[in-house]
Design a protein around this motif. Structure first.
Motif, PDB file in Angstrom:
ATOM      1  N   TRP A 101       0.834  -1.196   0.000  1.00  0.00           N
ATOM      2  CA  TRP A 101       0.000   0.000   0.000  1.00  0.00           C
ATOM      3  C   TRP A 101       0.873   1.252   0.000  1.00  0.00           C
ATOM      4  O   TRP A 101       0.556   2.242  -0.676  1.00  0.00           O
ATOM      5  CB  TRP A 101      -0.930   0.004   1.211  1.00  0.00           C
ATOM      6  CG  TRP A 101      -2.084  -0.938   1.112  1.00  0.00           C
ATOM      7  CD1 TRP A 101      -2.066  -2.296   1.269  1.00  0.00           C
ATOM      8  CD2 TRP A 101      -3.446  -0.595   0.829  1.00  0.00           C
ATOM      9  NE1 TRP A 101      -3.321  -2.821   1.113  1.00  0.00           N
ATOM     10  CE2 TRP A 101      -4.197  -1.804   0.846  1.00  0.00           C
ATOM     11  CE3 TRP A 101      -4.116   0.607   0.588  1.00  0.00           C
ATOM     12  CZ2 TRP A 101      -5.569  -1.833   0.612  1.00  0.00           C
ATOM     13  CZ3 TRP A 101      -5.486   0.582   0.352  1.00  0.00           C
ATOM     14  CH2 TRP A 101      -6.190  -0.627   0.366  1.00  0.00           C
ATOM     15  N   ALA A 102       1.975   1.228   0.738  1.00  0.00           N
ATOM     16  CA  ALA A 102       2.858   2.391   0.793  1.00  0.00           C
ATOM     17  C   ALA A 102       3.519   2.640  -0.559  1.00  0.00           C
ATOM     18  O   ALA A 102       3.674   3.792  -0.987  1.00  0.00           O
ATOM     19  CB  ALA A 102       3.918   2.177   1.873  1.00  0.00           C
ATOM     20  N   VAL A 103       3.899   1.573  -1.257  1.00  0.00           N
ATOM     21  CA  VAL A 103       4.483   1.737  -2.594  1.00  0.00           C
ATOM     22  C   VAL A 103       3.450   2.350  -3.537  1.00  0.00           C
ATOM     23  O   VAL A 103       3.768   3.260  -4.318  1.00  0.00           O
ATOM     24  CB  VAL A 103       4.993   0.379  -3.133  1.00  0.00           C
ATOM     25  CG1 VAL A 103       5.350   0.480  -4.616  1.00  0.00           C
ATOM     26  CG2 VAL A 103       6.209  -0.083  -2.331  1.00  0.00           C
ATOM     27  N   SER A 104       2.206   1.894  -3.461  1.00  0.00           N
ATOM     28  CA  SER A 104       1.167   2.444  -4.352  1.00  0.00           C
ATOM     29  C   SER A 104       0.857   3.898  -4.018  1.00  0.00           C
ATOM     30  O   SER A 104       0.398   4.648  -4.884  1.00  0.00           O
ATOM     31  CB  SER A 104      -0.108   1.600  -4.275  1.00  0.00           C
ATOM     32  OG  SER A 104      -0.808   1.806  -3.051  1.00  0.00           O
ATOM     33  N   ALA A 105       1.122   4.308  -2.767  1.00  0.00           N
ATOM     34  CA  ALA A 105       0.918   5.705  -2.384  1.00  0.00           C
ATOM     35  C   ALA A 105       2.083   6.587  -2.817  1.00  0.00           C
ATOM     36  O   ALA A 105       1.926   7.811  -2.942  1.00  0.00           O
ATOM     37  CB  ALA A 105       0.736   5.809  -0.866  1.00  0.00           C
ATOM     38  N   THR A 106       3.245   5.991  -3.048  1.00  0.00           N
ATOM     39  CA  THR A 106       4.446   6.746  -3.413  1.00  0.00           C
ATOM     40  C   THR A 106       4.562   6.922  -4.919  1.00  0.00           C
ATOM     41  O   THR A 106       4.934   7.992  -5.413  1.00  0.00           O
ATOM     42  CB  THR A 106       5.700   6.037  -2.869  1.00  0.00           C
ATOM     43  OG1 THR A 106       5.542   5.816  -1.462  1.00  0.00           O
ATOM     44  CG2 THR A 106       6.950   6.872  -3.112  1.00  0.00           C
ATOM     45  N   TRP A 107       4.262   5.856  -5.652  1.00  0.00           N
ATOM     46  CA  TRP A 107       4.374   5.880  -7.118  1.00  0.00           C
ATOM     47  C   TRP A 107       3.059   5.437  -7.725  1.00  0.00           C
ATOM     48  O   TRP A 107       2.572   4.339  -7.443  1.00  0.00           O
ATOM     49  CB  TRP A 107       5.484   4.943  -7.588  1.00  0.00           C
ATOM     50  CG  TRP A 107       6.857   5.367  -7.189  1.00  0.00           C
ATOM     51  CD1 TRP A 107       7.606   6.384  -7.716  1.00  0.00           C
ATOM     52  CD2 TRP A 107       7.679   4.755  -6.173  1.00  0.00           C
ATOM     53  NE1 TRP A 107       8.821   6.447  -7.098  1.00  0.00           N
ATOM     54  CE2 TRP A 107       8.902   5.465  -6.153  1.00  0.00           C
ATOM     55  CE3 TRP A 107       7.492   3.681  -5.303  1.00  0.00           C
ATOM     56  CZ2 TRP A 107       9.934   5.133  -5.272  1.00  0.00           C
ATOM     57  CZ3 TRP A 107       8.512   3.350  -4.439  1.00  0.00           C
ATOM     58  CH2 TRP A 107       9.718   4.070  -4.423  1.00  0.00           C
ATOM     59  N   GLU A 108       2.473   6.281  -8.570  1.00  0.00           N
ATOM     60  CA  GLU A 108       1.212   5.952  -9.216  1.00  0.00           C
ATOM     61  C   GLU A 108       1.422   4.874 -10.267  1.00  0.00           C
ATOM     62  O   GLU A 108       2.540   4.612 -10.724  1.00  0.00           O
ATOM     63  CB  GLU A 108       0.619   7.207  -9.862  1.00  0.00           C
ATOM     64  CG  GLU A 108       0.196   8.279  -8.861  1.00  0.00           C
ATOM     65  CD  GLU A 108      -0.433   9.472  -9.556  1.00  0.00           C
ATOM     66  OE1 GLU A 108      -0.416   9.503 -10.808  1.00  0.00           O
ATOM     67  OE2 GLU A 108      -0.939  10.367  -8.853  1.00  0.00           O
ATOM     68  N   GLY A 109       0.327   4.273 -10.659  1.00  0.00           N
ATOM     69  CA  GLY A 109       0.368   3.294 -11.740  1.00  0.00           C
ATOM     70  C   GLY A 109       0.381   1.863 -11.245  1.00  0.00           C
ATOM     71  O   GLY A 109       0.616   1.594 -10.067  1.00  0.00           O
ATOM     72  N   ASP A 110       0.108   0.958 -12.180  1.00  0.00           N
ATOM     73  CA  ASP A 110       0.097  -0.475 -11.875  1.00  0.00           C
ATOM     74  C   ASP A 110       1.480  -1.062 -12.121  1.00  0.00           C
ATOM     75  O   ASP A 110       2.232  -0.597 -12.982  1.00  0.00           O
ATOM     76  CB  ASP A 110      -0.924  -1.204 -12.753  1.00  0.00           C
ATOM     77  CG  ASP A 110      -2.339  -0.712 -12.507  1.00  0.00           C
ATOM     78  OD1 ASP A 110      -2.587  -0.181 -11.406  1.00  0.00           O
ATOM     79  OD2 ASP A 110      -3.178  -0.853 -13.420  1.00  0.00           O
ATOM     80  N   ARG A 111       1.804  -2.111 -11.380  1.00  0.00           N
ATOM     81  CA  ARG A 111       3.052  -2.849 -11.575  1.00  0.00           C
ATOM     82  C   ARG A 111       2.859  -4.251 -11.013  1.00  0.00           C
ATOM     83  O   ARG A 111       2.043  -4.454 -10.113  1.00  0.00           O
ATOM     84  CB  ARG A 111       4.212  -2.153 -10.864  1.00  0.00           C
ATOM     85  CG  ARG A 111       4.037  -2.044  -9.357  1.00  0.00           C
ATOM     86  CD  ARG A 111       5.078  -1.158  -8.711  1.00  0.00           C
ATOM     87  NE  ARG A 111       5.107   0.171  -9.281  1.00  0.00           N
ATOM     88  CZ  ARG A 111       4.293   1.177  -8.895  1.00  0.00           C
ATOM     89  NH1 ARG A 111       3.377   0.973  -7.956  1.00  0.00           N
ATOM     90  NH2 ARG A 111       4.368   2.352  -9.452  1.00  0.00           N
TER      91      ARG A 111
END
Length: 328
Positions: A101-111
């Motif tokens: 969740w923290a990664v998705s809050a830092t960098w937008e987009g899917d991975r």
């Protein structure tokens, strides 16, 4: 039109929904028992989170703090490598997925995202929670022993948060080495205690030995200037407290401060902070005292006064953990 909820808000809502139907007293008792277990000696062959009730209570209690600590570490790393976005992410020992969740809050987009943990109930709950986050809907939740046998597929980013303290010294080294072999960037977060800091420094040394450079929090990749046993490097992240937090810990404040230590290391070109504020700034009449870790591998105090003009105003706004001086 209302703006979409942030990942932090979405996570809080999802966690609140978990507690529906779980008696508050039972949740509080479960959290208290789990906290006692985490503070004790943990055998590496036995996951602490044993069933859905354990995982639900502990996720509601701990995920917001883990999320905020990891996000603060990732934000500091992103400042040092501003033009980079991870194309893939593996969360080692990720449990219910706070770091994802923290990664998705830092960098937008899917991975592509893979969460590795040995506690199946934690993985199952993390998968359920991730349904509320569009960036995590395709994440893989994979059972894996976190230790000497760990293997990690090649990835851009590996996070290891609040995990190393559960492992033996040998397993800690194996996990850090596996992360260094697999990833271009490794971010490790531990509790902001002397022991947590010691584990971070141990990991930092292994990552440097593997050819990584330190992007944050340190302004350099040389030895930490702190004297072991006398002081430790840690930072603070503010966390909104849930009703479960207040029930378990008592008190009525709407927030608490999560203390954490971390290292963000990378094989990418990085520009670390010129210096880092390593203590809460002391604001006095007409001056601000900043305790800084500098690029010359030293700790020193800088006094910024009104005569410094814009720099003084920036110092008054500076926070613990910020780079110094601030970017123009």
């Amino acid at each position: 039109m209302n703006a979409p909820a942030s990942p932090a808000e979405t996570l809080r809502t999802a966690l609140a929904g978990l507690l529906d139907g779980l008696p508050p007293k039972a949740a509080a008792q479960s959290v208290e028992r789990l906290i006692a277990n985490y503070r004790g000696a943990t055998p590496t062959h036995a996951p602490i989170l044993r069933d859905r009730a354990d995982v639900t209570a502990y996720a509601a209690y701990r995920m917001p703090a883990t999320f905020e600590a990891v996000r603060a570490a990732l934000d500091a790393f992103a400042d040092a490598v501003p033009d980079w976005t991870p194309d893939s992410h593996v969360d080692v020992g990720g449990g219910t997925g706070a770091a994802t969740w923290a990664v998705s809050a830092t960098w937008e987009g899917d991975r592509p995202v893979t969460v590795l943990d040995w506690a199946e109930p934690a993985l199952a709950l993390g998968r359920d929670l991730a349904a509320a986050n569009p960036a995590l809907k395709t994440a893989e939740w994979r059972r894996s022993r976190i230790g000497a046998a760990l293997t990690i597929e090649s990835t851009d980013l590996v996070t290891v948060s609040y995990v190393l303290g559960e492992l033996t010294e040998t397993d800690r080294a194996s996990v850090v080495d596996a992360a260094a072999t697999a990833a271009r960037t490794v971010v490790i977060v531990e509790p902001g205690t002397p022991d947590g800091y010691a584990r971070v420094i141990e990991a930092r040394d292994r990552l440097i030995g593997a050819g990584f450079r330190i992007a944050a929090p340190c302004p350099h990749s040389a030895a930490c200037p702190l004297v072991p046993g006398e002081d430790w490097c840690h930072f603070s992240a503010r966390v909104s407290r849930s009703s479960l937090h207040r029930q378990v810990k008592g008190g009525s404040l709407a927030y608490e401060d999560e203390k954490f230590s971390y290292v963000a290391a990378t094989r990418l070109p990085a520009t670390p902070a010129p210096s880092r504020v390593v203590r809460r700034p002391q604001i006095r009449k007409g001056q601000v005292l900043l305790d800084l870790c500098g690029p010359d591998e030293s700790l020193h105090r800088e006094t910024v006064t009104k005569r410094h003009g814009a720099l003084y105003r920036a110092a008054r706004d500076a926070d613990w953990g910020d780079p110094w001086p601030p970017a123009e």
